[in-house]
Design an enzyme around this catalytic site. Structure first.
Site, PDB file in Angstrom:
ATOM      1  N   GLY A  54      -8.107  -7.495   1.461  1.00 42.75           N
ATOM      2  CA  GLY A  54      -7.346  -7.544   2.087  1.00 42.75           C
ATOM      3  C   GLY A  54      -6.252  -8.907   3.136  1.00 42.75           C
ATOM      4  O   GLY A  54      -5.156  -9.191   2.587  1.00 42.75           O
ATOM      5  N   GLY A 109     -13.798  -4.880   1.414  1.00 45.88           N
ATOM      6  CA  GLY A 109     -15.214  -4.311   1.444  1.00 45.88           C
ATOM      7  C   GLY A 109     -15.017  -3.048  -0.023  1.00 45.88           C
ATOM      8  O   GLY A 109     -15.986  -2.815  -0.575  1.00 45.88           O
ATOM      9  N   LYS A 143     -17.159 -15.158   5.455  1.00 46.39           N
ATOM     10  CA  LYS A 143     -18.404 -15.368   5.546  1.00 46.39           C
ATOM     11  C   LYS A 143     -19.192 -14.513   4.656  1.00 46.39           C
ATOM     12  O   LYS A 143     -19.085 -13.481   3.503  1.00 46.39           O
ATOM     13  CB  LYS A 143     -18.626 -13.856   7.003  1.00 46.39           C
ATOM     14  CG  LYS A 143     -18.177 -14.278   8.520  1.00 46.39           C
ATOM     15  CD  LYS A 143     -18.738 -13.354   9.277  1.00 46.39           C
ATOM     16  CE  LYS A 143     -18.256 -13.506  10.701  1.00 46.39           C
ATOM     17  NZ  LYS A 143     -18.041 -12.603  11.493  1.00 46.39           N
ATOM     18  N   ARG A 167       0.477  -1.629  -0.037  1.00 50.04           N
ATOM     19  CA  ARG A 167      -0.030  -0.134  -0.137  1.00 50.04           C
ATOM     20  C   ARG A 167       0.952   1.278   0.133  1.00 50.04           C
ATOM     21  O   ARG A 167       0.161   2.134  -0.660  1.00 50.04           O
ATOM     22  CB  ARG A 167      -0.850  -0.021   0.945  1.00 50.04           C
ATOM     23  CG  ARG A 167      -2.417  -1.160   1.116  1.00 50.04           C
ATOM     24  CD  ARG A 167      -3.194  -0.863   2.147  1.00 50.04           C
ATOM     25  NE  ARG A 167      -4.654  -1.350   0.815  1.00 50.04           N
ATOM     26  CZ  ARG A 167      -5.602  -1.660   2.312  1.00 50.04           C
ATOM     27  NH1 ARG A 167      -5.582  -1.223   3.588  1.00 50.04           N
ATOM     28  NH2 ARG A 167      -6.366  -2.305   1.624  1.00 50.04           N
TER      29      ARG A 167
HETATM   30  P1  ADP Z   1     -10.831 -11.324   2.009  1.00 44.27           P
HETATM   31  O1  ADP Z   1     -10.128 -10.205   2.996  1.00 44.27           O
HETATM   32  O2  ADP Z   1      -9.625 -11.348   0.555  1.00 44.27           O
HETATM   33  O3  ADP Z   1     -12.280 -10.925   1.287  1.00 44.27           O
HETATM   34  P2  ADP Z   1     -12.018 -12.401   3.822  1.00 44.27           P
HETATM   35  O4  ADP Z   1     -11.616 -11.621   4.831  1.00 44.27           O
HETATM   36  O5  ADP Z   1     -13.541 -12.352   2.891  1.00 44.27           O
HETATM   37  O6  ADP Z   1     -10.850 -12.657   2.841  1.00 44.27           O
HETATM   38  O7  ADP Z   1     -11.678 -14.124   4.312  1.00 44.27           O
HETATM   39  C1  ADP Z   1     -10.337 -14.127   4.053  1.00 44.27           C
HETATM   40  C2  ADP Z   1     -10.506 -15.382   6.434  1.00 44.27           C
HETATM   41  O8  ADP Z   1     -11.743 -16.754   5.454  1.00 44.27           O
HETATM   42  C3  ADP Z   1      -9.270 -16.302   6.005  1.00 44.27           C
HETATM   43  O9  ADP Z   1      -8.422 -15.750   7.471  1.00 44.27           O
HETATM   44  C4  ADP Z   1      -9.699 -17.664   5.923  1.00 44.27           C
HETATM   45  O10 ADP Z   1      -8.271 -18.632   6.601  1.00 44.27           O
HETATM   46  C5  ADP Z   1     -10.748 -17.437   6.167  1.00 44.27           C
HETATM   47  N1  ADP Z   1     -11.303 -18.809   5.363  1.00 44.27           N
HETATM   48  C6  ADP Z   1     -10.660 -19.416   4.810  1.00 44.27           C
HETATM   49  N2  ADP Z   1     -11.768 -20.232   3.728  1.00 44.27           N
HETATM   50  C7  ADP Z   1     -12.135 -21.074   5.022  1.00 44.27           C
HETATM   51  C8  ADP Z   1     -12.364 -22.409   5.514  1.00 44.27           C
HETATM   52  N3  ADP Z   1     -12.469 -23.056   4.919  1.00 44.27           N
HETATM   53  N4  ADP Z   1     -12.520 -22.473   7.165  1.00 44.27           N
HETATM   54  C9  ADP Z   1     -12.178 -20.961   8.231  1.00 44.27           C
HETATM   55  N5  ADP Z   1     -11.348 -20.475   7.556  1.00 44.27           N
HETATM   56  C10 ADP Z   1     -11.456 -19.654   6.157  1.00 44.27           C
HETATM   57 MG    MG Z   2     -10.609  -9.849   5.266  1.00 43.50          MG
END
Ligand code: ADP
Ligand code: MG
Length: 396
Positions: A354, A377, A198, A38
């Site tokens: 992120g 987000g 989520k 960043r």
């Molecule tokens: P981003 O920040 O890239 O948008 P998210 O915050 O939505 O991604 O999700 C990332 C998190 O999801 C990571 O901490 C990862 O470990 C978790 N994750 C992905 N798949 C699983 C899983 N099957 N079980 C538990 N956690 C998971």
């Molecule tokens: Mg995230």
């Protein structure tokens, strides 16, 4: 709709510029910078403004302090900026509200002032008018180069542009142009990969993507809700059970739109804290995941199929790891998705989020990705709505 002004399309010179930068880097356990992507991304805008003899005052947040917290001081950012901008004096302003006016009045060309973490001030998040005015008083013009913050209606994002002539910086411009092009006129087939923890944080963007993509590939924790929607056993995997109905609605929407939602057919399950043993492979349909185990990554059959879809795509959007990548035993699926995208050099690819960036940003072939978005987000909301509060605020 009134026009957006970009710094390289206007003549901004000899001005005092308040730059809403985004230096919100990931820190590691020792409180040092884990990844300065960043910071590096802001260098072109800083150099551009300096060349035009502007005096820059940078505003950014770091982490989520509720009040002054020395662990989240911009000091480490200032030190890193000095490495990237040799010959430029870079000074930290500990508290702009009490700083002597002469500091600002005597700012030299080739001198950048960096205000201390803007979230030290609760007025920032409250979008306090008087606070925005105090920031605006420091400068002649405002430049926003913080795409990842543009979905947040805070003082330094939406407040200041009400008070000063306002422009988008080079990084913000690139984000807007790249992502808009892809969502307005995607080359087909368009393949979207959404992972992460989520589903609730991604429902809106998935609904929107179902309307424009050909394939919406799901993985990670959020796929578990869809497994439950089909009544498969998922052991003690993370799952937002209350979203099961929503998941069914998404499947129905996709059917109506002729978009394919693709779910993993096989997964790795195991213990999230065990970094030694790789998980066991199982087909979801076999209902063999024990009650005390968790789904932690996608399986080999799923990887092969996802890889084949990604290879044929002309447009790719990826957000969200497809497994618990923080544990090395469960990061292969996420690595595989990354390499599949990086090797499809025919496609326009956009990757953001992120956690997604922390999973990939030190990898080779990163330049094969058409656009690496710094927004998590913000990227999702921009795809969903086509704009963001911080971008609208820049319109004259
Ligand atoms: P981003 O920040 O890239 O948008 P998210 O915050 O939505 O991604 O999700 C990332 C998190 O999801 C990571 O901490 C990862 O470990 C978790 N994750 C992905 N798949 C699983 C899983 N099957 N079980 C538990 N956690 C998971
Ligand atoms: Mg995230």
């Amino acid at each position: 709709m009134s026009k957006l002004s970009y710094i390289d399309e206007e003549n901004i010179s000899n001005k005092r510029v308040l730059l809403r930068a985004d230096f919100d880097v990931a820190l590691d356990a020792h409180n040092t910078i884990a990844d300065d992507f960043r910071i590096r991304q802001r260098i072109p805008t800083l150099k551009y403004l300096l060349e035009k003899k502007n005096k820059i005052i940078c505003v950014s947040k770091l982490g989520r302090p509720k009040e002054r917290d020395p662990k989240l001081s911009m000091k480490i950012i200032v030190q890193r900026l000095r490495q990237y901008l040799p010959g430029i004096t870079i000074r930290l302003i500990d508290d702009f509200l009490t700083e002597k006016p002469v500091t600002f009045a005597n700012q030299k060309e080739n001198e950048i002032l960096v205000l201390e973490n803007i979230r030290y001030y609760p007025e920032e998040k409250q979008n306090d008018k008087a606070f925005a005015q105090k920031l605006a008083n420091l400068a002649d013009v405002y430049v926003n180069d913080a795409f990842a913050m543009c979905h947040r209606p805070e003082a330094s994002i939406v407040g200041i542009p009400q008070l000063l002539p306002s422009y988008a910086g080079l990084q913000l411009k690139q984000e807007i142009k790249m992502i808009s092009a892809v969502i307005k006129k995607p080359k087909k087939p368009m393949v979207v990969i959404i992972g992460g923890a989520k589903i609730s944080t991604k429902i809106a963007v998935i609904s929107r993507l179902i309307e424009i993509a050909d394939y919406v590939i799901l993985g990670g924790g959020l796929a578990n809700v869809f497994f439950r929607a089909e009544r498969y056993l998922i052991g003690k995997s993370i799952c937002e059970y209350e979203m099961t109905l929503k998941a069914r609605q998404l499947l129905y929407l996709a059917e109506q739109k002729g978009t394919k939602i693709i779910l993993p057919t096989d997964v790795l399950f195991g213990d999230p804290n065990d970094t030694e043993k790789r998980g066991e492979i199982v087909h979801i349909k076999d209902n063999k995941i024990p009650n005390n185990k968790m789904i932690l990554d996608i399986g080999p059959e799923t990887k092969a199929y996802y890889g084949s879809l990604i290879a044929k795509a002309k447009t790719i959007i990826w957000n969200g790891p497809v497994g618990l990548f923080e544990n090395p035993a469960y990061r292969q699926g996420t690595d595989f998705i990354y390499y599949a995208i990086a090797h499809n050099t025919d496609a326009i690819s956009i990757v953001g989020g992120g956690d997604t960036l922390s999973a990939i940003s030190k990898k080779e072939y990163l330049t094969n990705i058409t656009h690496v978005s710094t927004g998590g987000g913000a990227m999702l909301e921009f795809i969903e709505k086509g704009t963001l509060p911080g971008i609208e605020a820049l319109r004259d």
